[in-house]
Design an enzyme around this catalytic site. Structure first.
Site, PDB file in Angstrom:
ATOM      1  N   LYS A  69       0.852  -1.200   0.000  1.00  0.00           N
ATOM      2  CA  LYS A  69       0.000   0.000   0.000  1.00  0.00           C
ATOM      3  C   LYS A  69       0.878   1.236   0.000  1.00  0.00           C
ATOM      4  CE  LYS A  69      -3.961  -2.267   0.639  1.00  0.00           C
ATOM      5  NZ  LYS A  69      -5.265  -2.172   0.023  1.00  0.00           N
TER       6      LYS A  69
ATOM      7  N   HIS B  30      -7.301 -13.456  -6.508  1.00  0.00           N
ATOM      8  CA  HIS B  30      -8.037 -12.346  -5.904  1.00  0.00           C
ATOM      9  C   HIS B  30      -9.449 -12.395  -6.472  1.00  0.00           C
ATOM     10  CE1 HIS B  30      -8.831  -8.121  -4.738  1.00  0.00           C
ATOM     11  NE2 HIS B  30      -7.873  -8.302  -3.853  1.00  0.00           N
TER      12      HIS B  30
HETATM   13  C1  RUB Z   1      -6.638  -5.294   1.628  1.00  0.00           C
HETATM   14  C2  RUB Z   1      -7.520  -5.061   0.482  1.00  0.00           C
HETATM   15  C3  RUB Z   1      -7.840  -6.241  -0.402  1.00  0.00           C
HETATM   16  C4  RUB Z   1      -9.068  -6.900   0.176  1.00  0.00           C
HETATM   17  C5  RUB Z   1     -10.069  -7.467  -0.776  1.00  0.00           C
HETATM   18  O1  RUB Z   1      -6.141  -4.075   2.163  1.00  0.00           O
HETATM   19  O2  RUB Z   1      -8.052  -4.008   0.272  1.00  0.00           O
HETATM   20  O3  RUB Z   1      -7.969  -5.890  -1.718  1.00  0.00           O
HETATM   21  O4  RUB Z   1      -8.540  -7.952   0.903  1.00  0.00           O
HETATM   22  O5  RUB Z   1     -11.141  -8.046  -0.063  1.00  0.00           O
HETATM   23  P1  RUB Z   1      -6.183  -3.733   3.712  1.00  0.00           P
HETATM   24  P2  RUB Z   1     -11.400  -9.614  -0.014  1.00  0.00           P
HETATM   25  O6  RUB Z   1      -5.505  -4.853   4.436  1.00  0.00           O
HETATM   26  O7  RUB Z   1      -5.413  -2.456   3.837  1.00  0.00           O
HETATM   27  O8  RUB Z   1      -7.607  -3.586   4.108  1.00  0.00           O
HETATM   28  O9  RUB Z   1     -10.176 -10.273   0.540  1.00  0.00           O
HETATM   29  O10 RUB Z   1     -12.572  -9.734   0.909  1.00  0.00           O
HETATM   30  O11 RUB Z   1     -11.690 -10.060  -1.383  1.00  0.00           O
END
Ligand code: RUB
Length: 410
Positions: A151, A267
């Site tokens: 990030k 993902h």
């Molecule tokens: C994690 C983030 C990912 C999510 C997606 O960032 O935003 O893209 O995990 O969601 P952070 P999912 O840790 O800063 O929140 O895993 O539910 O598909």
């Protein structure tokens, strides 16, 4: 002439002869009629009795509604409807999850469960490494995998991006990954990013720590193998694909390609458009079943309500189970919990997920007051404490990084 009736209540279907789907339905129609509407639309395919529909066609190719109770129906589609060399997962989806969603008489319909016969499963690659293979690559046989998502998800140039990965490895993380919106943008082209990250991962390994990073190669179908080659030629240890924006076929193309011998992280961006409405759409366990079929090695399944994303806890548990239960000999795949996590949430998370999980935090690592390395250490400490069954606040008393993380986020 036999009567054409899709209702075959209480008939026991041979699970090797049918693809069996469970749907929940919201409709003014009674549940049996609703089931019949789905069965006819998705097998013989029309609303009236065509003069061309013979008894034989109906008998051999027609779907059967075998259960219809409450708001739930079970429908079996004959395997022959899925036969042939061409079609694959797009064809499976167009039958079990196609036109039915648009039927005007059904206010809502949700595909909640998918059971595939071995003959169909055998035609797909399935995971090449799976949960065990992933653990083997990382030499981490038992503990949860601990990861980060770099990030901010956009804007970091390759060197700074790779520095983040290196720092998180120095803090003890086993995994890191690109976020879903980062692919090959001008500020961080894939080739340069993979090069830089690979260099840092090699350095970490020389220093005694094994870590992998999932590079996002989600792109157009005709370019995805080329993107994978580019990443692998530059030392990628793991690939990432966004299965719903790319399509299951893109994932399958990667899993089937013999030159790809690294794990594939899956993902699921956009899944909530399909999975979130409890009355309509497709459940995450069904998507998980198809990801396993297509060959993913790890898949996001949610954080059981402790993180930032919407969660239906029962369904998230089922999502994890479809990745790890028996499936005609396919390898298990690693459930990934991610989204709004930080060290303080780890005990509750592991209680729900068990230890076969990849725990990931983006903000929950890089937002640590002392930076990425300290954030990584704090997350690892939280996982160690939970794994050992030690209370997290007690553990934090002599683990400075965890202590600071809890002070900030709890
Ligand atoms: C994690 C983030 C990912 C999510 C997606 O960032 O935003 O893209 O995990 O969601 P952070 P999912 O840790 O800063 O929140 O895993 O539910 O598909």
């Amino acid at each position: 002439m036999m009567s054409i009736d899709y209702l075959a209540l209480d008939e026991k279907l041979d699970p090797e002869e049918y693809v069996i789907c469970e749907y929940t339905v919201k409709s003014d129609l009674d549940i049996e009629t609703a089931g019949k509407r789905i069965a006819e639309e998705e097998s013989t395919g029309t609303w009236t009795h065509p003069t061309t529909l013979s008894d034989d066609i109906f008998k051999n190719y027609g779907a059967k509604v075998t259960e219809a109770e409450g708001n739930r129906v079970r429908i079996g589609y004959p395997v022959i409807d899925f036969s042939g060399e061409i079609g694959g997962i797009p064809q499976i989806l167009s039958i079990i999850a196609g036109n039915l969603f648009g039927l005007d008489t059904l206010e809502g319909v949700r595909l909640v469960k998918l059971e595939l016969p071995k003959t169909i499963v055998d035609g797909y690659p399935g995971p090449q490494l799976g949960l065990k293979g992933l653990r083997k690559v990382l030499d981490r046989p038992e503990k949860p995998l601990v990861g980060t998502i770099v990030k901010p998800k956009i804007g970091l140039p390759p060197k700074e991006f790779a520095d983040y990965v290196y720092e998180s490895g120095k803090g003890g993380l086993t995994n890191s990954k690109d976020d879903e919106t980062l692919v090959d943008q001008d500020f961080c082209p894939l080739e340069d990013r993979v090069n830089e990250v690979s260099e840092r991962l090699d350095l970490l390994e020389e220093e005694g720590h094994i870590m992998i990073h999932a590079h996002n190669i989600s792109t157009n179908g005709h370019e995805i193998l080329e993107a994978a080659d580019l990443a692998l030629d530059n030392g990628a240890r793991q690939l990432m694909v966004d299965v719903l924006t790319v399509g299951f076929s893109g994932l399958q193309a990667l899993a089937e390609d013999e030159s790809i011998d690294v794990p594939i992280h899956v993902h699921r961006a956009m899944h909530a458009a399909i999975t979130k409405n409890p009355d309509h759409g497709i459940s995450m366990p069904v998507i998980g079943t198809l990801v396993r079929l297509a060959g993913g090695d790890a898949l996001h399944t949610g954080t059981y309500g402790v993180g930032k994303m919407h969660a239906e806890i029962t369904e998230e548990i089922e999502s994890k189970e479809v990745l790890t239960e028996k499936m005609h000999g396919l390898k298990k795949i690693m459930p990934v919990s991610s989204g709004g996590l930080h060290p303080g949430l780890v005990p509750d998370l592991i209680e729900m997920s068990g230890t076969d999980v990849q725990i990931q935090a983006g903000g929950g690592v890089s937002g640590h007051p002392d930076g990425v390395k300290a954030g990584a250490k704090a997350l690892v400490q939280a996982v160690d404490a939970a794994f050992e069954g030690i209370d997290i606040t007690e553990y934090a008393e002599d683990h400075e990084e965890l202590k600071k993380a809890l002070e900030k986020w709890m």
